[in-house]
Design an enzyme around this catalytic site. Structure first.
Site, short mmCIF file in Angstrom:
data_model
loop_
_atom_site.label_atom_id
_atom_site.label_comp_id
_atom_site.label_asym_id
_atom_site.label_seq_id
_atom_site.Cartn_x
_atom_site.Cartn_y
_atom_site.Cartn_z
N GLN A 1 -4.45 -5.22 6.89
CA GLN A 1 -5.40 -6.16 6.26
C GLN A 1 -5.48 -7.50 6.97
OE1 GLN A 1 -7.52 -5.34 3.98
NE2 GLN A 1 -6.66 -3.31 3.64
N HIS B 1 0.87 -1.17 0.00
CA HIS B 1 0.00 0.00 0.00
C HIS B 1 0.91 1.23 0.00
CE1 HIS B 1 -2.81 2.96 1.70
NE2 HIS B 1 -3.81 2.13 1.47
N ASP C 1 3.13 -4.31 8.05
CA ASP C 1 1.87 -3.58 7.90
C ASP C 1 0.75 -4.61 8.08
OD1 ASP C 1 -0.48 -2.50 6.95
OD2 ASP C 1 0.37 -1.72 5.09
N CYS D 1 -4.65 2.32 -3.75
CA CYS D 1 -3.41 2.83 -3.16
C CYS D 1 -2.27 1.84 -3.31
CB CYS D 1 -3.60 3.21 -1.69
SG CYS D 1 -4.88 4.43 -1.43
N LYS E 1 -10.42 -0.61 10.36
CA LYS E 1 -10.51 -1.90 9.67
C LYS E 1 -10.83 -3.03 10.65
CE LYS E 1 -7.19 -0.78 5.98
NZ LYS E 1 -7.92 0.28 5.39
#
Lengths: 140, 403
Positions: free
Chosen positions: B198, B118, B195, B361, B221
């Site tokens: 997700q 991202h 990261d 993104c 999220k």
């Protein structure tokens, strides 16, 4: 609401691709991008600061962007730069205030887009490229 | 908890007119009742600043804030909650790390990212690298949209100081093999940042066991409010890092002769934090931790398989990412011949389908795959087969209309 964006007028204009291509000797070439989706238009002009002789564009985008580019490709050749600037203002007024367009009545096809804020930039992208091209042509 | 009982825990499904098929959880998950109640409860009846006042209301706010930190730590498998920094989200966390880690690099040192990332895990590193003359490199992807770790040796070198990769791709849904990346990074002495934006909505995890040094996530999220997130930093690293922003609770003592800073996590929590959203994030994490994630993972895999099979049956559709259910989560992106993703998403909206179109993104990934943009359906624990079937029926209708 979403379905109304895709009426026959927009679909037909997008498919017609008026003005698609390139000029042999453009006086001005500009590129404009939509950062949301990566759509891009390359727009070329030939003419004087008073009047456009020829316009061509290469447009990679959604139907709304392609329809807007095609409308410009159809109307710009032979038009005065003042007329084109007025058309840009008419489109902005249509999208922000719902003011009907008088100089370019075909802009009415974009009336349903007014209700979908996230798609305004799709229609505006070719017109912003045109505005920048006119600025350059006029030496601003 | 049955699917309908689970869905009832998310207020939006009762609030929106039907049909309503929310398939954009990779962008923002819907808020769960526990988080919504915690947010409103704090803002309406328990609101005060934290770590400042000594009156009862302020002390209760401080306790609720610390409890949220502990609930998030428990969800992440972090034993010491003081290693969890409350942030505004993943992007903030990654910027904090880029600022702190890259400042110590020398010209020519390398930062290894990946093509899957991202923009929030690319741009902070580019900004920081530019200040010190560090070099950015990227792990390539396979044609299936996975990290190509067989080519890791080509991009990892003795100059690599930082490796920062996504745990799960926000485009292809591919799950990264963090263990293998950590092993390779350790061999050259590099720090590893993950990261986790997700990954976290798909169940609790054990970040300490992953072996990385830092892990960033977003509350919006994780079925909580917008505006809060968390960043876990392994203690030894957190103690080495300088502050990111200045002011508020990050200080120990301030004078014009010089200022000293608080220990982590407060060193990294300048100003008034997003207290309500952080408390909501803690409430979401606590509620989620009590669910049967084995059953939920099986349900998500079954829905993903149903979606992939349906997409494979539509000739104009090409899935971008793994076509099977192994090593991936329910984030499925696809391209449709001669149809722009925004036109597709706009028409699907008229059937109550919420999907994302664009580059998500992740422009370097789209460049690598030879695409400008894709359409993405992303699943969460509240989706069921009716969402998938509505999407597949809607797709065929929209393609007939647009192609």
């Amino acid at each position: 609401m979403s379905e109304r964006l895709y009426d026959e007028a927009i679909l037909a204009e997008a498919k017609s691709q008026a003005g698609a291509g390139a000029l042999e000797c453009p006086a001005v070439r500009v590129e404009a991008d939509n950062p949301l989706c990566g759509d891009r238009i390359t727009l070329e002009l030939a003419g004087s600061p008073a009047r456009i002789e020829a316009l061509a564009h290469r447009t990679r985008g959604c139907l709304l962007t392609r329809a807007a580019a095609s409308l410009i490709g159809r109307r710009a050749p032979g038009a005065s730069t003042a007329d084109l600037r007025a058309a840009i203002a008419e489109l902005e007024a249509l999208l922000t205030a719902g003011t009907p367009a008088e100089r370019w009545p075909e802009l009415a096809m974009f009336t349903p887009v007014r209700a979908v804020r996230s798609r305004h930039d799709c229609v505006l992208l070719p017109f912003r490229a045109l505005a920048e091209a006119l600025d350059r042509l006029e030496g601003r | 908890m049955s699917p309908s009982e689970l869905r009832a825990e998310f207020p939006i499904f009762a609030a929106r007119p039907r049909p309503f098929h929310y398939l954009d959880s990779a962008a923002t998950g819907q808020i769960c009742r526990a988080a919504a109640q915690a947010l409103l409860g704090f803002e309406a009846a328990a609101r005060a600043n934290v770590k400042r006042g000594v009156y009862r209301l302020a002390d209760e706010a401080t306790q609720a804030f610390d409890r949220a930190r502990a609930e998030i730590a428990a969800y992440l498998g972090v034993r010491d909650a003081r290693e969890v920094i409350l942030t505004s989200g993943t992007t903030f966390g990654l910027n904090l790390l880029a600022h702190g880690l890259v400042g110590r690099l020398a010209p020519g040192d390398e930062i290894l990212l990946s093509t899957l990332e991202h923009h929030s895990n690319i741009v902070p590193w580019q900004l920081a690298a530019g200040r010190v003359g560090a070099v950015i490199r990227a792990i390539p992807v396979t044609a299936e949209g996975r990290l190509d770790l067989d080519r890791l040796d080509e991009v990892l070198s003795r100059r690599t100081r930082i490796v920062s990769v996504t745990h799960v791709s926000n485009v292809t849904g591919a799950v990264s093999d963090i263990g293998r990346i950590v092993e390779a990074a350790r061999a050259v002495g590099a720090r590893v940042v993950v990261d986790g934006a997700q990954r976290v909505p798909h169940g609790p995890l054990d970040v300490e066991a992953l072996g990385c040094d830092a892990y960033a996530l977003s509350g919006h999220k994780l079925f909580a409010a917008t505006g809060a997130g968390a960043l876990w930093i392994r203690r030894d690293l957190a103690e080495e890092l300088p502050p990111f922003l200045g002011g508020g609770e990050m200080i120990r003592r301030v004078s014009f002769a010089g200022t000293s800073f608080a220990a982590p996590p407060h060193r990294f929590e300048a100003g008034t934090p997003p207290i309500g959203p952080a408390i909501a994030l803690g409430a979401a994490a606590a509620w989620l931790a009590g669910l049967d994630w084995q059953a939920l993972a099986e349900a998500e895999a079954a829905l993903t398989a149903r979606l992939l099979a349906g997409l494979a049956a539509i000739p104009a559709v090409r899935v971008v990412g793994p076509t099977g259910t192994q090593g991936r989560l329910g984030v499925v992106s696809f391209a449709v011949d001669d149809v722009h993703p925004h036109d597709l998403c706009q028409l699907l909206d008229s059937r109550g389908l919420c999907l994302r179109g664009g580059h998500h993104c992740a422009q370097p990934l789209h460049d690598a795959l030879g695409l400008e943009a894709t359409t993405r359906a992303s699943l969460a624990l509240y989706n069921d087969a009716s969402d998938i079937d509505a999407l597949l029926e809607g797709l065929e209708w929209a393609i007939r209309r647009l192609a």
